[in-house]
Scaffold this motif. Structure first.
Motif, PDB file in Angstrom:
ATOM      1  N   ASP A 158     -75.367  38.993 -61.659  1.00 39.95           N
ATOM      2  CA  ASP A 158     -76.577  37.957 -61.221  1.00 39.95           C
ATOM      3  C   ASP A 158     -77.471  38.095 -62.088  1.00 39.95           C
ATOM      4  OD1 ASP A 158     -74.886  38.318 -58.899  1.00 39.95           O
ATOM      5  OD2 ASP A 158     -76.227  39.717 -57.692  1.00 39.95           O
ATOM      6  N   HIS A 177     -68.789  38.596 -62.212  1.00 39.18           N
ATOM      7  CA  HIS A 177     -70.185  37.986 -62.710  1.00 39.18           C
ATOM      8  C   HIS A 177     -71.379  38.969 -62.689  1.00 39.18           C
ATOM      9  CE1 HIS A 177     -70.524  37.907 -58.346  1.00 39.18           C
ATOM     10  NE2 HIS A 177     -71.791  37.678 -58.499  1.00 39.18           N
ATOM     11  N   HIS A 217     -69.684  42.550 -61.202  1.00 39.97           N
ATOM     12  CA  HIS A 217     -69.218  42.911 -59.953  1.00 39.97           C
ATOM     13  C   HIS A 217     -68.169  41.882 -59.365  1.00 39.97           C
ATOM     14  CE1 HIS A 217     -73.001  40.930 -59.217  1.00 39.97           C
ATOM     15  NE2 HIS A 217     -72.686  40.509 -58.006  1.00 39.97           N
TER      16      HIS A 217
HETATM   17 FE   LIG Z   1     -73.371  38.627 -57.034  1.00 39.68          FE
END
Ligand SMILES: [Fe+2]
Ligand SMILES: O=C(O)CCC(=O)C(=O)O
Length: 324
Positions: A199, A197, A254
């Motif tokens: 952030d 994903h 990540h």
């Molecule tokens: Fe994350």
């Protein structure tokens, strides 16, 4: 040379800024030392360990609810797969994120249960650490602006006192933390500890214990391990830095690989996020904007809503705001 550079905050020179620039072009991660928070970090590890070791009924008493955005949760989804982890979300801001209100999410010690388990300073330690991380995150955001070639204060007005940053404790056990009779059979458990994903926010300050498993996807070499190093923050850029840099920097993709059998892994991210009405748009000069402007409130609400969408739907992405 390591693909994930280590920056010493007590000595940021032109070479350090160039290393941040290079890392943000390739994958979006760098490490940070020289921050002066080693003792505070040690104290946080102690409290995090005590919290997750508490009896399940205490953790469940502060379970996240539709009207309570913070607290304990053990069934989070990433890209519609359930992560094998339990979390505790918190914030030192008097107001919950977007007026979601709700009751206190701090475990109650009126009967001495936290004290009994050594976690009586839980709330105080976490709130103090949040404030320290907030100061550090502002400094890091300024470094990323300089690496991008923008003035260091270019984004200061978008954060200020009304920033919406949140912090979290993550525990990744090897056993499923959700009791068998509460598991939703339609939602599959992911094969990794945390699915890949980006952030959504600006920068994330992460601490991981010594188990390892965090990886970032680099354009140059594919998945790269981010090795644990004591007292070292791992910094990654989020979706809106991709927009601010007009697509030059990429939000870090990540994931966390499966935790070795019988073990568990702890991590503690701080998500630095702007004020709700901050207008997000490219800040680079001398080129046409590749993204249309949007408010942080609009973007984060759509990302949060995705967590409740039905399995199989595509998540919304910052690239949905690309022009042309
Ligand atoms: Fe994350
Ligand atoms: O546990 C980790 O190392 C990563 C956590 C993470 O990426 C997140 O909480 O967004």
């Amino acid at each position: 040379m390591s693909t994930v550079p280590t920056i010493d905050l007590s000595n940021v020179d032109a070479a350090a800024l160039a290393a941040i620039d290079q890392a943000c072009l390739d994958h979006g991660f760098f490490k940070l030392k020289g921050h002066g928070l080693n003792d505070a970090i040690d104290e946080m590890w102690r409290e995090a360990r005590r919290f997750f070791a508490l009896p399940r009924d205490i953790k469940q008493s502060v379970m996240r609810q539709p009207d309570r955005a913070f607290g304990y949760f053990d069934r989070e989804l990433t890209k519609q797969r359930r992560d094998k982890k339990e979390v505790f979300d918190y914030s030192a801001k008097p107001e919950p994120m977007f007026g979601s209100g709700g009751s206190s999410y701090w475990p109650d010690d009126s009967e001495g249960q936290l004290t009994e388990h050594g976690a009586e300073r839980f709330q105080e330690v976490l709130l103090n650490f949040y404030k320290k991380q907030h100061v550090l995150a502002h400094e890091i955001m300024q470094l990323v602006c300089r690496a991008m070639g923008a003035p260091e204060d270019a984004l200061d007005d978008l954060f200020g006192e009304r920033h919406t940053s949140t912090a979290r404790l993550n525990n990744y056990p090897t056993e499923d933390p959700v009791p068998e009779d509460e598991r939703d059979s339609t939602i599959e458990l992911a094969s990794v500890a945390l699915g890949e994903h980006t952030d959504p926010g600006a920068v994330t300050l992460l601490l991981q214990d010594d188990v390892g498993g965090l990886q970032t996807e680099a354009d140059s070499v594919g998945w790269v391990d981010i090795e644990p190093e004591e007292h070292t923050f791992i910094i990654n850029i989020g979706d809106i830095v991709q927009v601010w840099s007009n697509g030059r920097y990429k939000a870090a993709v990540h994931r966390v690989t499966a935790v070795p059998d019988g073990g568990s892994r702890l991590s503690m991210p701080f998500f630095y996020m702007p004020k709700a009405d901050a207008l997000i748009k490219p800040i680079t000069s001398g080129e046409d904007a590749k993204y249309r402007a949007f408010t942080w409130r609009e973007f984060i609400n759509k990302r949060i809503a995705d967590n409740y969408e039905k399995v199989g739907d595509e998540d919304m992405q910052v690239t949905d705001y690309l022009l042309g």
